[in-house]
Write an enzyme that holds these catalytic residues in place. Structure first.
Site, PDB file in Angstrom:
ATOM      1  N   CYS A 113     -84.447  -5.718  40.792  1.00 24.31           N
ATOM      2  CA  CYS A 113     -83.994  -4.883  41.916  1.00 24.31           C
ATOM      3  C   CYS A 113     -83.811  -3.411  41.533  1.00 24.31           C
ATOM      4  CB  CYS A 113     -82.719  -5.448  42.519  1.00 24.31           C
ATOM      5  SG  CYS A 113     -82.894  -7.155  43.049  1.00 24.31           S
ATOM      6  N   HIS A 246     -79.799   0.177  46.317  1.00 26.37           N
ATOM      7  CA  HIS A 246     -80.482  -1.107  46.452  1.00 26.37           C
ATOM      8  C   HIS A 246     -79.726  -1.946  47.478  1.00 26.37           C
ATOM      9  CE1 HIS A 246     -82.062  -4.986  45.898  1.00 26.37           C
ATOM     10  NE2 HIS A 246     -81.006  -5.458  45.262  1.00 26.37           N
ATOM     11  N   ASN A 276     -82.423  -8.656  51.275  1.00 26.35           N
ATOM     12  CA  ASN A 276     -82.597  -8.036  49.960  1.00 26.35           C
ATOM     13  C   ASN A 276     -84.073  -8.156  49.571  1.00 26.35           C
ATOM     14  OD1 ASN A 276     -82.766  -7.522  47.215  1.00 26.35           O
ATOM     15  ND2 ASN A 276     -80.871  -8.592  46.695  1.00 26.35           N
TER      16      ASN A 276
END
Ligand code: ACO
Length: 319
Positions: A113, A246, A276
């Site tokens: 990520c 993020h 996500n």
């Protein structure tokens, strides 16, 4: 002195939108639980025929178009992904071919990520050193392929997508500073602990996560690296116009912004409708806020990543 500047942004989400109720129909979960614990309402899933390089191609075309740059002018491709099309060649090489160009260096970055922040820092280094002048920096993921649909603690969290920026050489910044970190001793917090060996998958091909461990790590890491990056740029947190972190979870983002003393109006949030998307989440959020006219020329934007590895990092850029 040469700097790098974000000259264009692009994003792509596959058309299939999946609601929390889709999960509630299959698992012991509910829309209310997912919303209240994560802030996620919908996410997009790629269909079986779409790979990361396909999503990357759409996002890249849009970034090139918004920068007014032709694919043939790109002299570097850095693509962040943990879900590449193949073991090899890299998704970056496949993207290069799909763009119809050849010759320029192209490579993948694997920092989960934080991947886009790592990729951006790498491309910035190429441009500052004079090795490249127009870099395509992409985050693209099909995380849906890594999910165990029976694990309600993880499968509700993720989505698929791609985001891209065209990073161009400029006489003024642009990117002021990037700070990157990793600590492999935390590998067990978040992993897909399998590999391909002798024609078989050895270990698990599914994402595993210690949710509370990730939560605590992420909030602390996002705060600390924001402060480090702003200091490295000789600025103050109050100078930041937009925080583009993020997109893991609304509660993580709210907590990090609160610890930094940044008001909610400066926080870019897309996790509610993207889920996500790992390495794609920062460039997707950046693109959405640029296209909405919220992030504008001259704004100081702090982009941040944190994820498996563990890896974390941030970049401060003037748009
Ligand atoms: N629906 C209903 N119940 C659920 C679900 C679900 N989808 N998932 C877990 N639960 C249950 C658990 O089984 C547990 O039940 P039990 O008490 O009967 O054992 C209960 O909810 C509480 O579980 P916790 O794990 O303690 O729940 P928590 O409040 O920590 O929320 C969550 C879980 C949302 C995963 C949280 O830990 C979190 O957000 N962590 C961060 C994870 C993250 O964002 N990961 C993304 C990847 S990493 C990154 O991008 C940085």
């Amino acid at each position: 002195m040469t700097f790098s500047r974000i000259a264009g942004t692009g994003g792509y989400l596959p058309p299939r939108v999946v609601s929390n109720d889709w999960f509630a129909a299959r698992l012991d979960t509910s829309d209310a639980w997912i919303r209240s614990r994560t802030g996620i309402v919908t996410r997009h899933f790629a269909d079986e025929s779409q790979t990361s390089s396909d999503l990357a191609l759409e996002a890249s075309r849009r970034a090139l178009e918004s920068a007014g740059v032709a694919a043939s002018e790109v002299d570097l491709i850095v693509l962040a992904t943990s879900t590449p099309d193949y073991v090899f060649p890299s998704a970056a090489c496949l993207l290069q071919a799909k763009l119809g160009i050849k010759g320029c260096p192209a490579f993948d970055v694997q920092a989960v990520c934080s991947g886009f922040i790592y990729a951006l820092a790498a491309a910035d280094g190429f441009i500052k050193s004079g090795t490249a002048r127009r870099a395509l920096v992409v985050g693209a993921e099909v995380f849906s392929r890594l999910l165990d649909w029976k694990d309600r603690g993880t499968c509700v969290l993720f989505g698929d997508g791609a985001g891209a920026v065209l990073l161009a050489a400029d006489s003024k910044p642009g990117i002021h500073a990037s700070v990157l970190h990793a600590d492999g001793s935390y590998a067990g917090l978040l992993s897909v602990p399998g590999n391909v060996s002798n024609g078989r998958i050895v270990g698990s091909p599914y994402l595993q996560m210690n949710g509370q461990g990730v939560f605590k790590f992420a909030v602390k890491a996002l705060e600390e690296v924001a402060r480090e990056t702003v200091a490295a740029a000789d600025m103050a947190i109050a100078d930041v116009d937009w925080l583009v972190p993020h997109q893991a979870n609304v509660r993580i983002l709210d907590a990090a912004a609160r610890r930094l003393g940044l008001p909610a109006e400066k926080l870019a949030i897309t996790v509610d409708h993207h889920g996500n998307t790992s390495a794609a989440s920062v460039p997707l959020a950046l693109d959405e806020f640029v296209r909405a006219g919220k992030i504008r020329a001259g704004h100081h934007v702090l982009m941040q990543g944190v994820g498996g590895g563990f890896t974390w990092g941030a970049t401060l850029a003037t748009m």
